[in-house]
Scaffold this motif. Structure first.
Motif, PDB file in Angstrom:
ATOM      1  N   PRO A   1      14.972  23.159 -23.773  1.00  0.00           N
ATOM      2  CA  PRO A   1      13.974  24.224 -23.812  1.00  0.00           C
ATOM      3  C   PRO A   1      12.535  23.712 -23.867  1.00  0.00           C
ATOM      4  O   PRO A   1      11.643  24.323 -23.270  1.00  0.00           O
ATOM      5  CB  PRO A   1      14.334  24.989 -25.092  1.00  0.00           C
ATOM      6  N   ALA A   2      12.290  22.616 -24.574  1.00  0.00           N
ATOM      7  CA  ALA A   2      10.931  22.079 -24.625  1.00  0.00           C
ATOM      8  C   ALA A   2      10.454  21.672 -23.240  1.00  0.00           C
ATOM      9  O   ALA A   2       9.306  21.945 -22.840  1.00  0.00           O
ATOM     10  CB  ALA A   2      10.871  20.889 -25.584  1.00  0.00           C
ATOM     11  N   LEU A   3      11.326  21.033 -22.470  1.00  0.00           N
ATOM     12  CA  LEU A   3      10.972  20.634 -21.106  1.00  0.00           C
ATOM     13  C   LEU A   3      10.763  21.862 -20.225  1.00  0.00           C
ATOM     14  O   LEU A   3       9.806  21.918 -19.437  1.00  0.00           O
ATOM     15  CB  LEU A   3      12.066  19.736 -20.530  1.00  0.00           C
ATOM     16  N   ALA A   4      11.643  22.856 -20.343  1.00  0.00           N
ATOM     17  CA  ALA A   4      11.494  24.084 -19.565  1.00  0.00           C
ATOM     18  C   ALA A   4      10.161  24.758 -19.868  1.00  0.00           C
ATOM     19  O   ALA A   4       9.461  25.237 -18.960  1.00  0.00           O
ATOM     20  CB  ALA A   4      12.657  25.030 -19.865  1.00  0.00           C
TER      21      ALA A   4
ATOM     22  N   TRP B   1      -7.314  12.746 -18.585  1.00  0.00           N
ATOM     23  CA  TRP B   1      -6.403  11.782 -17.956  1.00  0.00           C
ATOM     24  C   TRP B   1      -5.053  11.729 -18.654  1.00  0.00           C
ATOM     25  O   TRP B   1      -4.013  11.639 -18.013  1.00  0.00           O
ATOM     26  CB  TRP B   1      -7.050  10.397 -17.931  1.00  0.00           C
ATOM     27  N   TRP B   2      -5.075  11.814 -19.996  1.00  0.00           N
ATOM     28  CA  TRP B   2      -3.812  11.710 -20.734  1.00  0.00           C
ATOM     29  C   TRP B   2      -2.911  12.916 -20.461  1.00  0.00           C
ATOM     30  O   TRP B   2      -1.684  12.785 -20.432  1.00  0.00           O
ATOM     31  CB  TRP B   2      -4.071  11.558 -22.233  1.00  0.00           C
ATOM     32  N   ALA B   3      -3.525  14.101 -20.249  1.00  0.00           N
ATOM     33  CA  ALA B   3      -2.718  15.281 -19.948  1.00  0.00           C
ATOM     34  C   ALA B   3      -2.109  15.184 -18.559  1.00  0.00           C
ATOM     35  O   ALA B   3      -0.966  15.588 -18.336  1.00  0.00           O
ATOM     36  CB  ALA B   3      -3.570  16.541 -20.071  1.00  0.00           C
ATOM     37  N   ARG B   4      -2.876  14.637 -17.606  1.00  0.00           N
ATOM     38  CA  ARG B   4      -2.341  14.461 -16.249  1.00  0.00           C
ATOM     39  C   ARG B   4      -1.147  13.517 -16.255  1.00  0.00           C
ATOM     40  O   ARG B   4      -0.153  13.740 -15.557  1.00  0.00           O
ATOM     41  CB  ARG B   4      -3.434  13.946 -15.313  1.00  0.00           C
ATOM     42  N   ILE B   5      -1.258  12.455 -17.072  1.00  0.00           N
ATOM     43  CA  ILE B   5      -0.131  11.518 -17.186  1.00  0.00           C
ATOM     44  C   ILE B   5       1.061  12.206 -17.850  1.00  0.00           C
ATOM     45  O   ILE B   5       2.206  12.095 -17.403  1.00  0.00           O
ATOM     46  CB  ILE B   5      -0.548  10.263 -17.975  1.00  0.00           C
ATOM     47  N   ALA B   6       0.796  12.959 -18.919  1.00  0.00           N
ATOM     48  CA  ALA B   6       1.876  13.609 -19.661  1.00  0.00           C
ATOM     49  C   ALA B   6       2.628  14.634 -18.817  1.00  0.00           C
ATOM     50  O   ALA B   6       3.806  14.877 -19.039  1.00  0.00           O
ATOM     51  CB  ALA B   6       1.320  14.284 -20.910  1.00  0.00           C
TER      52      ALA B   6
ATOM     53  N   LEU C   1      10.434  12.084 -20.629  1.00  0.00           N
ATOM     54  CA  LEU C   1      10.517  11.099 -21.701  1.00  0.00           C
ATOM     55  C   LEU C   1       9.947  11.658 -23.000  1.00  0.00           C
ATOM     56  O   LEU C   1      10.534  11.477 -24.082  1.00  0.00           O
ATOM     57  CB  LEU C   1       9.762   9.829 -21.305  1.00  0.00           C
ATOM     58  N   LEU C   2       8.833  12.370 -22.925  1.00  0.00           N
ATOM     59  CA  LEU C   2       8.216  12.921 -24.131  1.00  0.00           C
ATOM     60  C   LEU C   2       9.132  13.935 -24.808  1.00  0.00           C
ATOM     61  O   LEU C   2       9.247  13.948 -26.037  1.00  0.00           O
ATOM     62  CB  LEU C   2       6.879  13.576 -23.772  1.00  0.00           C
ATOM     63  N   THR C   3       9.786  14.779 -24.022  1.00  0.00           N
ATOM     64  CA  THR C   3      10.656  15.792 -24.631  1.00  0.00           C
ATOM     65  C   THR C   3      11.928  15.191 -25.204  1.00  0.00           C
ATOM     66  O   THR C   3      12.577  15.813 -26.048  1.00  0.00           O
ATOM     67  CB  THR C   3      11.026  16.885 -23.607  1.00  0.00           C
ATOM     68  N   GLN C   4      12.292  13.997 -24.758  1.00  0.00           N
ATOM     69  CA  GLN C   4      13.468  13.322 -25.306  1.00  0.00           C
ATOM     70  C   GLN C   4      13.139  12.495 -26.537  1.00  0.00           C
ATOM     71  O   GLN C   4      14.056  12.065 -27.254  1.00  0.00           O
ATOM     72  CB  GLN C   4      14.088  12.394 -24.242  1.00  0.00           C
ATOM     73  N   THR C   5      11.846  12.275 -26.797  1.00  0.00           N
ATOM     74  CA  THR C   5      11.462  11.353 -27.862  1.00  0.00           C
ATOM     75  C   THR C   5      10.540  12.004 -28.893  1.00  0.00           C
ATOM     76  O   THR C   5      11.006  12.545 -29.892  1.00  0.00           O
ATOM     77  CB  THR C   5      10.807  10.091 -27.273  1.00  0.00           C
ATOM     78  N   ILE C   6       9.230  12.014 -28.632  1.00  0.00           N
ATOM     79  CA  ILE C   6       8.278  12.394 -29.684  1.00  0.00           C
ATOM     80  C   ILE C   6       7.919  13.872 -29.716  1.00  0.00           C
ATOM     81  O   ILE C   6       7.454  14.378 -30.733  1.00  0.00           O
ATOM     82  CB  ILE C   6       6.979  11.567 -29.588  1.00  0.00           C
ATOM     83  N   ALA C   7       8.096  14.600 -28.599  1.00  0.00           N
ATOM     84  CA  ALA C   7       7.611  15.981 -28.544  1.00  0.00           C
ATOM     85  C   ALA C   7       8.277  16.870 -29.584  1.00  0.00           C
ATOM     86  O   ALA C   7       7.616  17.708 -30.216  1.00  0.00           O
ATOM     87  CB  ALA C   7       7.827  16.552 -27.139  1.00  0.00           C
TER      88      ALA C   7
ATOM     89  N   THR D   1       3.229  14.404 -15.540  1.00  0.00           N
ATOM     90  CA  THR D   1       4.023  13.843 -14.449  1.00  0.00           C
ATOM     91  C   THR D   1       5.495  13.914 -14.861  1.00  0.00           C
ATOM     92  O   THR D   1       5.833  13.639 -16.024  1.00  0.00           O
ATOM     93  CB  THR D   1       3.630  12.394 -14.147  1.00  0.00           C
ATOM     94  N   PRO D   2       6.386  14.328 -13.945  1.00  0.00           N
ATOM     95  CA  PRO D   2       7.773  14.632 -14.342  1.00  0.00           C
ATOM     96  C   PRO D   2       8.475  13.564 -15.171  1.00  0.00           C
ATOM     97  O   PRO D   2       9.086  13.895 -16.205  1.00  0.00           O
ATOM     98  CB  PRO D   2       8.464  14.879 -12.996  1.00  0.00           C
ATOM     99  N   PRO D   3       8.414  12.264 -14.797  1.00  0.00           N
ATOM    100  CA  PRO D   3       9.150  11.297 -15.623  1.00  0.00           C
ATOM    101  C   PRO D   3       8.598  11.194 -17.046  1.00  0.00           C
ATOM    102  O   PRO D   3       9.363  11.062 -18.005  1.00  0.00           O
ATOM    103  CB  PRO D   3       8.972   9.964 -14.868  1.00  0.00           C
ATOM    104  N   VAL D   4       7.273  11.275 -17.174  1.00  0.00           N
ATOM    105  CA  VAL D   4       6.667  11.154 -18.507  1.00  0.00           C
ATOM    106  C   VAL D   4       6.969  12.403 -19.334  1.00  0.00           C
ATOM    107  O   VAL D   4       7.278  12.306 -20.529  1.00  0.00           O
ATOM    108  CB  VAL D   4       5.147  10.927 -18.384  1.00  0.00           C
ATOM    109  N   THR D   5       6.896  13.575 -18.707  1.00  0.00           N
ATOM    110  CA  THR D   5       7.218  14.815 -19.412  1.00  0.00           C
ATOM    111  C   THR D   5       8.650  14.765 -19.942  1.00  0.00           C
ATOM    112  O   THR D   5       8.917  15.132 -21.100  1.00  0.00           O
ATOM    113  CB  THR D   5       7.053  16.025 -18.482  1.00  0.00           C
TER     114      THR D   5
END
Length: 331
Positions: A242-245, A184-189, A197-203, A191-195
């Protein structure tokens, strides 16, 4: 005590929690920007570029400007950039008399992402790099695609055969991947808005801490090449764009493989597939073995005891295979 008091207390605790989360995210954003700035200062990306529809594609080039034995185009895998294959096998190919071009795929290194999320598929990237080859006037070239870019090289041979003289597929991802339901956590991660956000913050900060161990793991069971991270400029992936790509490219790949794999038997250009017998990243029995059966013109070379990073651990073998392919094309 009236009901209003507990409600006010709960509201206050909630506001405090939201404020702390916001503060943590802000700190992660600042850390991400600082990391990206330091990486770009320490590891400059490819500085040559070519204009295509919608943006620019960056690339490296080595080898003779005239009288080359042929042109070899290096296509890097996931989490990488043009320096990865160039510093592995590319310089050696150039020294053997080939004109060598290594592209930053769209969104990686110094290349524009061009169309955002739409740029994630091998089909889109094949069109973009095909335009870049047209602009550079290479004529038909040998495509050397590593890992994720095995699918890209194959797609370019399917869609733009006039540009492809031959294929060298190195530890390629080419066939549909086994389907496993995501937690479930991977499916959430994903989703485009969450992905985003993650690459802008903790990733990026998390990725920085894991990068050395990841680099070691992709070489297993072989020892990692000394100075690999610096030579390949692998830290360039630790920037938000690049992380998002990279995440989007990996997410789109299964569907892309399912769509293009049934057509591999139509590829007529000379092809060699080189894989490591002990590759833990792209298992040879699941990819190279069935791919060689699906492609009537393909030759299979499996290196005993070798892992995934053949561009660094077996460059001599790859150069010999490119030379043999060049001779076969000339006949």
């Amino acid at each position: 005590m009236s009901l209003a008091e507990p409600l006010r207390l709960a509201a206050g605790l909630l506001a405090t929690a939201i404020g702390l989360v916001a503060l943590l995210l802000l700190c992660a954003v600042v850390a991400t920007r600082l990391i990206a700035w330091r990486i770009e200062a320490r590891y400059p990306a490819a500085d040559r570029s070519v204009e295509i529809e919608g943006g620019r594609i960056a690339y490296l080039e080595d080898g003779p400007e005239t009288g080359a034995r042929g042109t070899v185009v290096l296509l890097h895998g996931a989490s990488a950039n043009a320096y990865d294959p160039m510093e592995g096998v590319g310089r050696q190919l150039a020294g053997s008399g080939f004109r060598v071009i290594a592209f930053d795929r769209p969104g990686y290194g110094n290349s524009d992402r061009i169309s955002g999320a739409d740029a994630a598929s091998p089909a889109f990237q094949g069109r973009a790099l095909g335009q870049a080859l047209d602009r550079l006037g290479t004529g038909p070239a040998i495509l050397l695609g590593h890992s994720w870019s095995g699918a890209l090289a194959l797609r370019m041979a399917l869609d733009r055969p006039e540009q492809v003289a031959g294929l060298v597929l190195v530890a390629p991802v080419a066939l549909p991947l086994p389907s496993h339901p995501l937690p479930w956590w991977a499916r959430i991660a994903l989703t485009p808005p969450v992905t985003w956000l993650l690459t802008q913050t903790i990733a990026v900060p998390v990725g920085l801490s894991y990068l050395p161990s990841v680099a070691r793991s992709v070489f297993k069971p072989e020892s990692p090449v000394e100075n690999y991270l610096a030579a390949s400029r692998a830290p360039l992936i630790l920037r938000p764009g690049p992380a998002l790509a990279n995440i989007r490219d990996l997410a789109v790949l299964p569907a892309a493989l399912a769509e293009q794999a049934p057509r591999y038997e139509t590829i007529a250009v000379p092809t060699v597939i080189v894989a490591g017998e002990a590759d833990p990243v792209v298992q040879t029995r699941l990819q190279t073995d069935p791919l060689s059966r699906a492609m009537p013109h393909a030759r299979r070379v499996v290196l005993p005891g070798a892992g995934h990073m053949l561009t660094y651990t077996a460059p001599d073998t790859l150069v010999r295979e490119v030379e043999a392919l060049t001779a076969a094309i000339a006949r």
